[in-house]
Write a protein that holds these residues in place. Sequence first.
Motif, PDB file in Angstrom:
ATOM      1  N   LEU A  88       0.824  -1.201   0.000  1.00 30.66           N
ATOM      2  CA  LEU A  88       0.000   0.000   0.000  1.00 30.66           C
ATOM      3  C   LEU A  88       0.861   1.254   0.000  1.00 30.66           C
ATOM      4  O   LEU A  88       0.565   2.234  -0.678  1.00 30.66           O
ATOM      5  N   VAL A  89       1.983   1.207   0.751  1.00 30.01           N
ATOM      6  CA  VAL A  89       2.796   2.406   0.925  1.00 30.01           C
ATOM      7  C   VAL A  89       3.691   2.635  -0.296  1.00 30.01           C
ATOM      8  O   VAL A  89       3.737   3.734  -0.848  1.00 30.01           O
ATOM      9  N   SER A  90       4.419   1.592  -0.748  1.00 32.87           N
ATOM     10  CA  SER A  90       5.410   1.808  -1.805  1.00 32.87           C
ATOM     11  C   SER A  90       5.364   0.748  -2.905  1.00 32.87           C
ATOM     12  O   SER A  90       6.352   0.531  -3.588  1.00 32.87           O
ATOM     13  N   ARG A  91       4.230   0.087  -3.069  1.00 33.35           N
ATOM     14  CA  ARG A  91       4.065  -0.938  -4.112  1.00 33.35           C
ATOM     15  C   ARG A  91       5.195  -1.976  -4.061  1.00 33.35           C
ATOM     16  O   ARG A  91       5.652  -2.459  -5.081  1.00 33.35           O
ATOM     17  N   ASP A  92       5.616  -2.266  -2.836  1.00 31.67           N
ATOM     18  CA  ASP A  92       6.689  -3.241  -2.631  1.00 31.67           C
ATOM     19  C   ASP A  92       6.051  -4.586  -2.287  1.00 31.67           C
ATOM     20  O   ASP A  92       5.462  -4.747  -1.217  1.00 31.67           O
ATOM     21  N   PHE A  93       6.152  -5.556  -3.207  1.00 31.78           N
ATOM     22  CA  PHE A  93       5.527  -6.858  -2.996  1.00 31.78           C
ATOM     23  C   PHE A  93       6.485  -7.846  -2.327  1.00 31.78           C
ATOM     24  O   PHE A  93       6.209  -9.030  -2.282  1.00 31.78           O
ATOM     25  N   GLY A  94       7.621  -7.333  -1.804  1.00 30.43           N
ATOM     26  CA  GLY A  94       8.640  -8.201  -1.203  1.00 30.43           C
ATOM     27  C   GLY A  94       8.113  -9.031  -0.046  1.00 30.43           C
ATOM     28  O   GLY A  94       8.558 -10.151   0.160  1.00 30.43           O
ATOM     29  N   ALA A  95       7.173  -8.470   0.724  1.00 30.93           N
ATOM     30  CA  ALA A  95       6.668  -9.187   1.901  1.00 30.93           C
ATOM     31  C   ALA A  95       5.255  -9.693   1.677  1.00 30.93           C
ATOM     32  O   ALA A  95       4.583 -10.083   2.620  1.00 30.93           O
ATOM     33  N   PHE A  96       4.821  -9.726   0.405  1.00 31.29           N
ATOM     34  CA  PHE A  96       3.435 -10.090   0.116  1.00 31.29           C
ATOM     35  C   PHE A  96       3.125 -11.543   0.483  1.00 31.29           C
ATOM     36  O   PHE A  96       1.984 -11.891   0.744  1.00 31.29           O
ATOM     37  N   PHE A  97       4.196 -12.369   0.524  1.00 31.58           N
ATOM     38  CA  PHE A  97       3.988 -13.780   0.884  1.00 31.58           C
ATOM     39  C   PHE A  97       3.426 -13.924   2.303  1.00 31.58           C
ATOM     40  O   PHE A  97       2.899 -14.966   2.664  1.00 31.58           O
ATOM     41  N   LEU A  98       3.535 -12.856   3.110  1.00 34.87           N
ATOM     42  CA  LEU A  98       3.004 -12.918   4.472  1.00 34.87           C
ATOM     43  C   LEU A  98       1.476 -12.914   4.485  1.00 34.87           C
ATOM     44  O   LEU A  98       0.862 -13.360   5.446  1.00 34.87           O
ATOM     45  N   VAL A  99       0.875 -12.399   3.398  1.00 34.77           N
ATOM     46  CA  VAL A  99      -0.585 -12.271   3.376  1.00 34.77           C
ATOM     47  C   VAL A  99      -1.282 -13.636   3.406  1.00 34.77           C
ATOM     48  O   VAL A  99      -2.145 -13.864   4.259  1.00 34.77           O
ATOM     49  N   PRO A 100      -0.921 -14.577   2.485  1.00 35.45           N
ATOM     50  CA  PRO A 100      -1.561 -15.904   2.590  1.00 35.45           C
ATOM     51  C   PRO A 100      -1.276 -16.576   3.929  1.00 35.45           C
ATOM     52  O   PRO A 100      -2.154 -17.251   4.476  1.00 35.45           O
ATOM     53  N   LEU A 101      -0.053 -16.373   4.465  1.00 36.63           N
ATOM     54  CA  LEU A 101       0.262 -16.929   5.781  1.00 36.63           C
ATOM     55  C   LEU A 101      -0.689 -16.362   6.837  1.00 36.63           C
ATOM     56  O   LEU A 101      -1.189 -17.074   7.704  1.00 36.63           O
ATOM     57  N   GLY A 102      -0.899 -15.046   6.741  1.00 33.22           N
ATOM     58  CA  GLY A 102      -1.819 -14.394   7.678  1.00 33.22           C
ATOM     59  C   GLY A 102      -3.216 -14.981   7.579  1.00 33.22           C
ATOM     60  O   GLY A 102      -3.875 -15.212   8.593  1.00 33.22           O
ATOM     61  N   CYS A 103      -3.663 -15.260   6.334  1.00 34.19           N
ATOM     62  CA  CYS A 103      -4.988 -15.855   6.131  1.00 34.19           C
ATOM     63  C   CYS A 103      -5.060 -17.231   6.779  1.00 34.19           C
ATOM     64  O   CYS A 103      -6.064 -17.591   7.407  1.00 34.19           O
ATOM     65  N   VAL A 104      -3.965 -18.000   6.632  1.00 39.63           N
ATOM     66  CA  VAL A 104      -3.922 -19.321   7.249  1.00 39.63           C
ATOM     67  C   VAL A 104      -4.072 -19.189   8.769  1.00 39.63           C
ATOM     68  O   VAL A 104      -4.845 -19.912   9.404  1.00 39.63           O
TER      69      VAL A 104
END
Length: 133
Positions: A88-104
Motif C-alpha cells: 500500500l505504501v510503496s508498491r513493494d511486494f517483497g513481503a506479500f507472501f506474508l498475506v496468505p500466511l496471515g490468512c492461514v
Amino acid sequence: MKCFYHADQDAVAICKSCCRGLCRECVADVPPGVACRNRCEAEVAAINLIMARSKTAYQKTGAAHRRNAVATLICGLLFLGFGLLPVLVSRDFGAFFLVPLGCVFLLWSRFSYLSGKQICEVEPGNNPGGSSS
Ligand SMILES: [Zn+2]
Ligand SMILES: [Zn+2]
C-alpha cells in the motif's frame, strides 16, 4: 425393576458400576452415584474420580483453544499488516507472501475458537434449558 440380590424387593437405584437394580438395603451412596453395598463401592468411587478428572481436563482444553485462538488471531493480523503495508505504501511486494500466511493463521484462529466454543457447549453445567425430565 427388582433388586438384583433380592427378587422380592423393588429396585430404588441402579449401580453405577455394574448397572444392576438395587433395593434400599443394597444401595451404598457414593456421590454422585450409587453402588452395590460391599461390592461395587470402590469401582464407583474410581469411576467418579475418573469422570471428575476428565471434566477438568475438558475445561482446560476449552481454555487452551480460546488462548490459541487469540494468539493465532494476533499473528494473522500482524502477518496481514506486514504483508500489505509495503504494498500500500510503496508498491513493494517483497513481503506479500506474508498475506496468505496471515490468512492461514486467521482460519486457524477461527477453527480454534469454534473448537473451544463447542467444548464449552457440551459441558453439562452450561446447558441452557436442557432436558430435565
Ligand atoms: Zn454394582
Ligand atoms: Zn437388595
